[in-house]
Design a protein around this motif. Structure first.
Motif, PDB file in Angstrom:
ATOM      1  N   GLY A 149      33.707 -56.789  53.716  1.00  0.00           N
ATOM      2  CA  GLY A 149      32.773 -55.816  53.179  1.00  0.00           C
ATOM      3  C   GLY A 149      31.598 -56.388  52.429  1.00  0.00           C
ATOM      4  O   GLY A 149      30.851 -55.641  51.784  1.00  0.00           O
ATOM      5  N   THR A 150      31.393 -57.714  52.497  1.00  0.00           N
ATOM      6  CA  THR A 150      30.295 -58.357  51.778  1.00  0.00           C
ATOM      7  C   THR A 150      29.238 -58.854  52.756  1.00  0.00           C
ATOM      8  O   THR A 150      29.551 -59.572  53.710  1.00  0.00           O
ATOM      9  N   LEU A 151      27.995 -58.491  52.497  1.00  0.00           N
ATOM     10  CA  LEU A 151      26.872 -59.002  53.274  1.00  0.00           C
ATOM     11  C   LEU A 151      26.267 -60.189  52.542  1.00  0.00           C
ATOM     12  O   LEU A 151      25.844 -60.063  51.387  1.00  0.00           O
ATOM     13  N   CYS A 152      26.227 -61.353  53.183  1.00  0.00           N
ATOM     14  CA  CYS A 152      25.575 -62.528  52.611  1.00  0.00           C
ATOM     15  C   CYS A 152      24.099 -62.515  52.995  1.00  0.00           C
ATOM     16  O   CYS A 152      23.762 -62.353  54.177  1.00  0.00           O
ATOM     17  N   VAL A 153      23.225 -62.685  52.010  1.00  0.00           N
ATOM     18  CA  VAL A 153      21.790 -62.753  52.263  1.00  0.00           C
ATOM     19  C   VAL A 153      21.215 -63.942  51.508  1.00  0.00           C
ATOM     20  O   VAL A 153      21.805 -64.429  50.537  1.00  0.00           O
ATOM     21  N   ASN A 154      20.049 -64.382  51.950  1.00  0.00           N
ATOM     22  CA  ASN A 154      19.376 -65.524  51.338  1.00  0.00           C
ATOM     23  C   ASN A 154      18.073 -65.042  50.705  1.00  0.00           C
ATOM     24  O   ASN A 154      17.219 -64.477  51.389  1.00  0.00           O
ATOM     25  N   LEU A 155      17.919 -65.268  49.410  1.00  0.00           N
ATOM     26  CA  LEU A 155      16.717 -64.857  48.686  1.00  0.00           C
ATOM     27  C   LEU A 155      15.626 -65.923  48.702  1.00  0.00           C
ATOM     28  O   LEU A 155      14.559 -65.720  48.125  1.00  0.00           O
ATOM     29  N   ARG A 200      16.822 -55.580  45.397  1.00  0.00           N
ATOM     30  CA  ARG A 200      16.836 -54.662  44.249  1.00  0.00           C
ATOM     31  C   ARG A 200      16.782 -53.205  44.699  1.00  0.00           C
ATOM     32  O   ARG A 200      17.451 -52.340  44.114  1.00  0.00           O
ATOM     33  N   ASP A 201      16.002 -52.933  45.740  1.00  0.00           N
ATOM     34  CA  ASP A 201      15.801 -51.554  46.191  1.00  0.00           C
ATOM     35  C   ASP A 201      16.732 -51.147  47.328  1.00  0.00           C
ATOM     36  O   ASP A 201      16.593 -50.056  47.886  1.00  0.00           O
ATOM     37  N   LEU A 202      17.687 -51.997  47.667  1.00  0.00           N
ATOM     38  CA  LEU A 202      18.577 -51.732  48.790  1.00  0.00           C
ATOM     39  C   LEU A 202      19.452 -50.509  48.506  1.00  0.00           C
ATOM     40  O   LEU A 202      20.111 -50.422  47.471  1.00  0.00           O
ATOM     41  N   SER A 203      19.445 -49.568  49.421  1.00  0.00           N
ATOM     42  CA  SER A 203      20.286 -48.382  49.279  1.00  0.00           C
ATOM     43  C   SER A 203      21.597 -48.586  50.024  1.00  0.00           C
ATOM     44  O   SER A 203      21.735 -49.495  50.849  1.00  0.00           O
ATOM     45  N   ALA A 204      22.552 -47.721  49.751  1.00  0.00           N
ATOM     46  CA  ALA A 204      23.830 -47.792  50.460  1.00  0.00           C
ATOM     47  C   ALA A 204      23.625 -47.598  51.958  1.00  0.00           C
ATOM     48  O   ALA A 204      24.270 -48.260  52.779  1.00  0.00           O
ATOM     49  N   PHE A 227      21.672 -56.888  39.027  1.00  0.00           N
ATOM     50  CA  PHE A 227      22.853 -57.508  39.631  1.00  0.00           C
ATOM     51  C   PHE A 227      24.135 -57.023  38.959  1.00  0.00           C
ATOM     52  O   PHE A 227      24.172 -56.803  37.747  1.00  0.00           O
ATOM     53  N   ALA A 228      25.176 -56.914  39.771  1.00  0.00           N
ATOM     54  CA  ALA A 228      26.496 -56.603  39.219  1.00  0.00           C
ATOM     55  C   ALA A 228      27.081 -57.812  38.514  1.00  0.00           C
ATOM     56  O   ALA A 228      27.960 -57.680  37.658  1.00  0.00           O
ATOM     57  N   GLY A 229      26.605 -58.998  38.877  1.00  0.00           N
ATOM     58  CA  GLY A 229      27.065 -60.222  38.245  1.00  0.00           C
ATOM     59  C   GLY A 229      26.257 -61.404  38.734  1.00  0.00           C
ATOM     60  O   GLY A 229      25.606 -61.346  39.780  1.00  0.00           O
ATOM     61  N   ILE A 230      26.287 -62.483  37.957  1.00  0.00           N
ATOM     62  CA  ILE A 230      25.600 -63.725  38.320  1.00  0.00           C
ATOM     63  C   ILE A 230      26.623 -64.854  38.287  1.00  0.00           C
ATOM     64  O   ILE A 230      27.237 -65.121  37.249  1.00  0.00           O
ATOM     65  N   VAL A 231      26.815 -65.498  39.437  1.00  0.00           N
ATOM     66  CA  VAL A 231      27.723 -66.643  39.567  1.00  0.00           C
ATOM     67  C   VAL A 231      26.868 -67.888  39.744  1.00  0.00           C
ATOM     68  O   VAL A 231      25.960 -67.911  40.585  1.00  0.00           O
ATOM     69  N   VAL A 232      27.145 -68.912  38.957  1.00  0.00           N
ATOM     70  CA  VAL A 232      26.356 -70.144  39.012  1.00  0.00           C
ATOM     71  C   VAL A 232      27.256 -71.309  39.415  1.00  0.00           C
ATOM     72  O   VAL A 232      28.450 -71.324  39.114  1.00  0.00           O
ATOM     73  N   ILE A 233      26.655 -72.272  40.113  1.00  0.00           N
ATOM     74  CA  ILE A 233      27.395 -73.427  40.620  1.00  0.00           C
ATOM     75  C   ILE A 233      26.981 -74.671  39.837  1.00  0.00           C
ATOM     76  O   ILE A 233      25.793 -74.986  39.731  1.00  0.00           O
ATOM     77  N   ASN A 234      27.957 -75.371  39.280  1.00  0.00           N
ATOM     78  CA  ASN A 234      27.713 -76.635  38.579  1.00  0.00           C
ATOM     79  C   ASN A 234      26.580 -76.500  37.556  1.00  0.00           C
ATOM     80  O   ASN A 234      26.650 -75.668  36.663  1.00  0.00           O
ATOM     81  N   ASN A 235      25.518 -77.291  37.699  1.00  0.00           N
ATOM     82  CA  ASN A 235      24.444 -77.319  36.703  1.00  0.00           C
ATOM     83  C   ASN A 235      23.599 -76.056  36.641  1.00  0.00           C
ATOM     84  O   ASN A 235      22.774 -75.909  35.726  1.00  0.00           O
ATOM     85  N   ALA A 236      23.773 -75.144  37.586  1.00  0.00           N
ATOM     86  CA  ALA A 236      22.912 -73.960  37.632  1.00  0.00           C
ATOM     87  C   ALA A 236      23.115 -73.019  36.450  1.00  0.00           C
ATOM     88  O   ALA A 236      22.328 -72.082  36.270  1.00  0.00           O
ATOM     89  N   TRP A 237      24.111 -73.256  35.615  1.00  0.00           N
ATOM     90  CA  TRP A 237      24.251 -72.444  34.400  1.00  0.00           C
ATOM     91  C   TRP A 237      23.039 -72.617  33.489  1.00  0.00           C
ATOM     92  O   TRP A 237      22.773 -71.756  32.635  1.00  0.00           O
ATOM     93  N   ASP A 279      24.462 -41.541  46.750  1.00  0.00           N
ATOM     94  CA  ASP A 279      25.277 -42.739  46.893  1.00  0.00           C
ATOM     95  C   ASP A 279      24.959 -43.744  45.797  1.00  0.00           C
ATOM     96  O   ASP A 279      23.805 -43.906  45.390  1.00  0.00           O
ATOM     97  N   ALA A 280      25.999 -44.433  45.319  1.00  0.00           N
ATOM     98  CA  ALA A 280      25.792 -45.474  44.316  1.00  0.00           C
ATOM     99  C   ALA A 280      25.065 -46.652  44.946  1.00  0.00           C
ATOM    100  O   ALA A 280      25.208 -46.926  46.140  1.00  0.00           O
ATOM    101  N   SER A 281      24.288 -47.347  44.135  1.00  0.00           N
ATOM    102  CA  SER A 281      23.592 -48.531  44.626  1.00  0.00           C
ATOM    103  C   SER A 281      24.605 -49.616  44.949  1.00  0.00           C
ATOM    104  O   SER A 281      25.640 -49.736  44.285  1.00  0.00           O
ATOM    105  N   PRO A 282      24.328 -50.429  45.965  1.00  0.00           N
ATOM    106  CA  PRO A 282      25.247 -51.524  46.298  1.00  0.00           C
ATOM    107  C   PRO A 282      25.411 -52.488  45.132  1.00  0.00           C
ATOM    108  O   PRO A 282      24.476 -52.726  44.356  1.00  0.00           O
ATOM    109  N   ARG A 283      26.603 -53.041  45.003  1.00  0.00           N
ATOM    110  CA  ARG A 283      26.880 -54.041  43.969  1.00  0.00           C
ATOM    111  C   ARG A 283      26.459 -55.409  44.501  1.00  0.00           C
ATOM    112  O   ARG A 283      27.038 -55.916  45.457  1.00  0.00           O
ATOM    113  N   VAL A 284      25.463 -55.984  43.870  1.00  0.00           N
ATOM    114  CA  VAL A 284      24.896 -57.255  44.311  1.00  0.00           C
ATOM    115  C   VAL A 284      25.284 -58.353  43.330  1.00  0.00           C
ATOM    116  O   VAL A 284      25.039 -58.230  42.122  1.00  0.00           O
TER     117      VAL A 284
END
Length: 262
Positions: free
Chosen positions: A157-163, A182-186, A28-38, A2-7
């Protein structure tokens, strides 16, 4: 295999967001930043900013980086019922946009705990405005707004988690470490989603959504603040209680006394 989940990593501006500066981009499949977090790391993919974000604080994006504001996130927010029910603060707005537009398997939050009652800096860049603490009828319960997001995202289909590794958060999502994500499997992800779905009070969700349709506080343009005389805060408080009830079996009780910011 199985492909790794897209995070997708979603970054706010709380001081602990700097923990991610050394995390490898390929996790990560992508990084989205809010306001000053860029400013946290240069390899972000998408910046989602508020309509009143100062132009002099905007980055000069690389060719592969994209910047989105109200013209993009208002339609996304509307597909989830609009700002009044989703909550008019950028951590929620950027999250709904990400679920709608990028459809990740996992949306991992960092720097979005909205806890500001500690001493020291309120943001990674110093002291900033605690936006979710402003007097706004849509932000009576940040926990309820995050519960609503958790459920709507799970449906798509999206799981929200807090790091975050902070002891408290306004987010009611499952907490995972970077290594665990990082190590989460499908298979791991499927099991987590199933466990969450089984713990949600469906009757409370149905009741909340019935009330949302009944009250019909929907403004397609997104500028709900121009209609405050039409919105009854008591109605929204009743809906909030139902969203909290829906996740009661999954989460700790809401924080009683704390400050908040995105």
């Amino acid at each position: 295999m199985d492909a790794s989940p897209r995070v997708t990593l979603l970054l706010g501006s709380a001081p602990d967001v700097m923990r991610c500066a050394s995390w490898p981009k390929h996790a990560f499949a992508g990084i989205v930043v809010i306001n000053n977090a860029w400013r946290v790391r240069p390899d972000w993919d998408v910046l989602v900013h508020a309509g009143d974000f100062p132009p002099d604080r905007m980055p000069r994006p690389e060719p592969t980086q994209r910047i989105f504001s109200a013209a993009h996130y208002v339609p996304a927010q509307n597909s989830f019922g609009g700002f009044v029910y989703a909550g008019g603060t950028m951590s929620m707005t950027a999250a709904y946009w990400t679920v709608h537009s990028r459809r990740p398997d996992v949306l991992a939050f960092l720097g979005c705990d909205m806890i500001y009652d500690h001493s020291g800096d309120t943001h990674f860049y110093g002291t900033g405005r605690a936006d979710p603490l402003r007097d706004d009828v849509t932000l009576q319960s940040l926990e309820a707004k995050s519960a609503r997001l958790l459920i709507h995202a799970l449906r798509r289909g999206t799981l929200c988690v807090n790091l975050s590794n902070l002891p408290r958060s306004r987010l009611v999502f499952p907490k995972l470490s970077f290594a665990e994500v990082r190590d989460l499997s499908a298979a791991d992800l499927a099991a987590m989603k199933a466990e969450l779905a089984a713990g949600i009070d469906v009757k409370a969700v149905d009741a909340a959504e019935t009330m949302e349709r009944e009250f019909d506080y929907f403004y397609e343009h997104g500028m709900y603040w121009n209609h405050l005389d039409e919105i009854d805060g008591a109605d929204l408080a009743r809906i909030d209680r139902l969203w909290l009830e829906a996740v009661e079996g999954l989460t700790a009780p809401p924080l009683e006394q704390c400050s908040a910011a995105e």
